[in-house]
Design a protein around this motif. Structure first.
Motif, PDB file in Angstrom:
ATOM      1  N   ARG A 174       9.171   8.887   2.660  1.00 41.27           N
ATOM      2  CA  ARG A 174       9.758   8.387   1.420  1.00 41.27           C
ATOM      3  C   ARG A 174       9.730   9.433   0.310  1.00 41.27           C
ATOM      4  O   ARG A 174      10.548   9.385  -0.604  1.00 41.27           O
ATOM      5  N   LEU A 175       8.771  10.358   0.417  1.00 40.33           N
ATOM      6  CA  LEU A 175       8.685  11.418  -0.588  1.00 40.33           C
ATOM      7  C   LEU A 175       9.532  12.636  -0.228  1.00 40.33           C
ATOM      8  O   LEU A 175       9.504  13.639  -0.928  1.00 40.33           O
ATOM      9  N   GLY A 176      10.281  12.534   0.865  1.00 42.25           N
ATOM     10  CA  GLY A 176      11.240  13.574   1.189  1.00 42.25           C
ATOM     11  C   GLY A 176      10.818  14.570   2.238  1.00 42.25           C
ATOM     12  O   GLY A 176      11.584  15.488   2.560  1.00 42.25           O
ATOM     13  N   ALA A 177       9.599  14.448   2.790  1.00 42.60           N
ATOM     14  CA  ALA A 177       9.143  15.399   3.798  1.00 42.60           C
ATOM     15  C   ALA A 177       9.854  15.157   5.130  1.00 42.60           C
ATOM     16  O   ALA A 177      10.254  14.035   5.450  1.00 42.60           O
TER      17      ALA A 177
ATOM     18  N   ALA B 193       1.641   3.577   8.096  1.00 40.56           N
ATOM     19  CA  ALA B 193       1.664   3.907   6.668  1.00 40.56           C
ATOM     20  C   ALA B 193       1.769   5.404   6.414  1.00 40.56           C
ATOM     21  O   ALA B 193       2.525   5.840   5.528  1.00 40.56           O
ATOM     22  N   ALA B 194       1.025   6.224   7.151  1.00 40.63           N
ATOM     23  CA  ALA B 194       0.977   7.655   6.839  1.00 40.63           C
ATOM     24  C   ALA B 194       2.336   8.339   6.985  1.00 40.63           C
ATOM     25  O   ALA B 194       2.789   9.021   6.056  1.00 40.63           O
ATOM     26  N   PRO B 195       3.029   8.181   8.118  1.00 42.53           N
ATOM     27  CA  PRO B 195       4.350   8.822   8.201  1.00 42.53           C
ATOM     28  C   PRO B 195       5.340   8.258   7.186  1.00 42.53           C
ATOM     29  O   PRO B 195       6.167   9.005   6.645  1.00 42.53           O
ATOM     30  N   GLU B 196       5.274   6.950   6.918  1.00 42.42           N
ATOM     31  CA  GLU B 196       6.229   6.326   5.998  1.00 42.42           C
ATOM     32  C   GLU B 196       6.078   6.857   4.581  1.00 42.42           C
ATOM     33  O   GLU B 196       7.072   7.115   3.885  1.00 42.42           O
ATOM     34  N   VAL B 197       4.855   7.037   4.117  1.00 38.16           N
ATOM     35  CA  VAL B 197       4.635   7.585   2.774  1.00 38.16           C
ATOM     36  C   VAL B 197       5.285   8.951   2.641  1.00 38.16           C
ATOM     37  O   VAL B 197       6.020   9.234   1.676  1.00 38.16           O
ATOM     38  N   LEU B 198       5.042   9.830   3.603  1.00 40.92           N
ATOM     39  CA  LEU B 198       5.543  11.204   3.511  1.00 40.92           C
ATOM     40  C   LEU B 198       7.065  11.247   3.628  1.00 40.92           C
ATOM     41  O   LEU B 198       7.723  12.040   2.947  1.00 40.92           O
TER      42      LEU B 198
ATOM     43  N   TYR C 187       0.828  -1.207   0.000  1.00 44.04           N
ATOM     44  CA  TYR C 187       0.000   0.000   0.000  1.00 44.04           C
ATOM     45  C   TYR C 187       0.862   1.257   0.000  1.00 44.04           C
ATOM     46  O   TYR C 187       0.610   2.205  -0.769  1.00 44.04           O
ATOM     47  N   VAL C 188       1.880   1.305   0.841  1.00 39.40           N
ATOM     48  CA  VAL C 188       2.766   2.473   0.903  1.00 39.40           C
ATOM     49  C   VAL C 188       3.399   2.734  -0.458  1.00 39.40           C
ATOM     50  O   VAL C 188       3.434   3.877  -0.942  1.00 39.40           O
ATOM     51  N   ALA C 189       3.891   1.686  -1.098  1.00 33.06           N
ATOM     52  CA  ALA C 189       4.514   1.850  -2.417  1.00 33.06           C
ATOM     53  C   ALA C 189       3.520   2.391  -3.436  1.00 33.06           C
ATOM     54  O   ALA C 189       3.876   3.213  -4.296  1.00 33.06           O
ATOM     55  N   HIS C 190       2.279   1.952  -3.345  1.00 32.55           N
ATOM     56  CA  HIS C 190       1.237   2.440  -4.256  1.00 32.55           C
ATOM     57  C   HIS C 190       1.005   3.941  -4.080  1.00 32.55           C
ATOM     58  O   HIS C 190       0.958   4.694  -5.075  1.00 32.55           O
ATOM     59  N   VAL C 191       0.864   4.394  -2.854  1.00 32.12           N
ATOM     60  CA  VAL C 191       0.597   5.813  -2.619  1.00 32.12           C
ATOM     61  C   VAL C 191       1.804   6.662  -3.020  1.00 32.12           C
ATOM     62  O   VAL C 191       1.656   7.712  -3.666  1.00 32.12           O
TER      63      VAL C 191
END
Length: 450
Positions: free
Chosen positions: A196-199, A189-194, A160-164
């Motif tokens: 990975r995108l550099g936030a 999932a929420a912190p990990e997504v952000l 799911y994380v990779a998808h977002v």
């Protein structure tokens, strides 16, 4: 008898209204109805089952898994994941059925069951009615090798994380973000997504213990987030609810950015990118008139639906629209998700901030909201709100008083035992006064006997 299914599945007090027996029976009935409707793509179907961290989710998950396996479905247990993640995995894994155990933003003692059909789509009303009608009917039980098998699927979070992350149009480098996970399903999932995108991410309320979900935090309690944004000097705050199908935001000055304003920011971004199909966004009757005026100025049409992201989704699918949502923070980006997805919404909202270099206050300022007051009236017979003579007269009088400068909406909640009284007016004082008058009429006319 009132229908078990509300606007978002079956909900109630866990172990009182929503028991293990009911969870098992609903799962068996759902398996039978979908099988007979030809919704299963293979002879031996598969179901994905997930939950939020509520303590009651543990025994309810066991009941659902038992019901599905006894009906001959193989089960993939994905554990604690957001509702939209379960919907996504139902599609990604070619499962025939998805089941999520969550009461979303409701208090911890509640729980709920949501079903997803193949592809991760919510069931329509007719299918839900059929499931309810088939509860506890006699049936021929499979035996031997025909019973379902149960397996864990720990890869669900990463998938799911990779998808977002893969959906993001821009990276988030340079943004400092506080994310309130409501001690709920998106705590991982929420912190990990952000990140990975550099936030630069500060995660709060990300330590679920089964009892603290939504407790003074998340999208229905924003004080902690506002405080954390100030303390950390963050550019923005993001709030999810217990199952993370919602996203609300707080700008750097601590001002709340609700679902209407998030919809507007995303609609304008997608229009600029050529991705807002038919230049249309779908909202509900609860959306503020300010959203409609902002979209009209940009040449974007707003289509209204009944309250509930399932109805928003139906309109989107029927007419090929790409964006829709609710004031409460349910936002559907149909190119990436089949249901409201708070983590996905936050990702695309933050991506627009990063891409433009503009603060959220400036982006969201495109919507000048009409003063709106919402009063929830509990302890009443919500089924009679549309038919009661006194209420109809009071609404007519309120509409005459407001004229073209406002509007009134009374509706029974689809997820709680409440009547919601919403009033928009030219001033906050007038909206509050009219809402209080109408709430008093609802209370006096529909109060349940003790």
């Amino acid at each position: 008898m009132a229908s078990l299914f509300g606007t978002d599945g079956v909900r109630g007090l866990a172990n009182v209204d929503l028991t293990a027996e009911l969870a098992l029976d609903l799962s068996v009935a759902a398996a039978h109805v979908l099988a007979e409707a030809g919704a299963f793509g293979v002879e031996r179907p598969t179901a994905v089952v997930g939950r939020d961290p509520r303590a009651s989710g543990e025994f309810l998950e066991a009941a659902v898994v038992a019901g599905l396996a006894s009906a001959g479905l193989d089960v993939l247990r994905v554990g604690v994941l957001p509702t939209p993640a379960v919907a996504f995995l139902t599609g990604r894994l070619n499962a025939d059925l998805g089941v999520m155990l969550s009461a979303s933003h409701n208090p911890m003692p509640d729980n709920g069951i949501k079903f997803f059909a193949r592809g991760g789509h919510k069931l329509d009303d007719a299918i839900e009615d059929a499931i309810e009608a088939r509860l506890r009917e006699p049936w021929k039980r499979p035996t031997g090798a025909a019973v379902g098998r149960v397996h864990d699927y720990p890869e669900g979070v990463e998938t799911y994380v990779a998808h977002v992350v893969g959906s993001a149009p821009y990276r988030l480098d340079g943004l400092k973000v506080v994310v309130d996970c409501a001690h709920g399903a998106a705590y991982e999932a929420a912190p990990e997504v952000l990140r990975r995108l550099g936030a630069d991410v500060v995660a709060i309320c990300a330590e679920p213990d089964g009892l603290n979900i939504n407790a003074g935090c998340g999208s229905t309690h924003l004080d902690l987030l506002i405080q954390a944004v100030a303390e950390h000097g963050a550019d923005v705050g993001i709030a999810h609810d217990g199952d993370a199908d919602r996203c609300l935001a707080v700008d750097a000055d601590g001002q709340v950015v609700d679902g209407d304003r998030i919809l507007a920011v995303l609609a304008l971004a997608m229009q600029e990118q050529g991705r807002l199909r038919h230049d249309t966004v779908v909202a509900t009757v609860m959306s503020n008139e300010g959203l409609r005026l902002a979209m009209q100025a940009a040449g974007i049409t707003v289509v209204d639906t009944a309250v509930g992201d399932r109805y928003v989704l139906e309109a989107m699918k029927d007419h090929g629209y790409a964006l829709g949502g609710e004031q409460s923070g349910h936002v559907i980006l149909l190119d990436h998700s089949t249901t409201g997805d708070g983590v996905l919404t936050a990702t695309h909202l933050l991506a627009q901030m990063s891409h433009t270099g503009r603060p959220l206050s400036e982006l969201a300022g495109v919507v000048e909201k009409l003063p709106q007051v919402l009063v929830n009236v509990g302890g009443v017979d919500k089924r009679r709100v549309a038919s009661d003579h006194n209420i109809r007269e009071a609404v007519a009088a309120a509409e005459a008083e407001l004229g073209h400068t406002g509007r009134v909406l009374l509706r029974p909640s689809g997820t709680e035992p409440l009547v919601r009284v919403m009033v928009e007016a030219a001033t906050a004082e007038q909206a509050e006064a009219v809402a209080k008058q109408l709430a008093d009429v609802v209370r006096s006319s529909l109060t349940l006997a003790e």
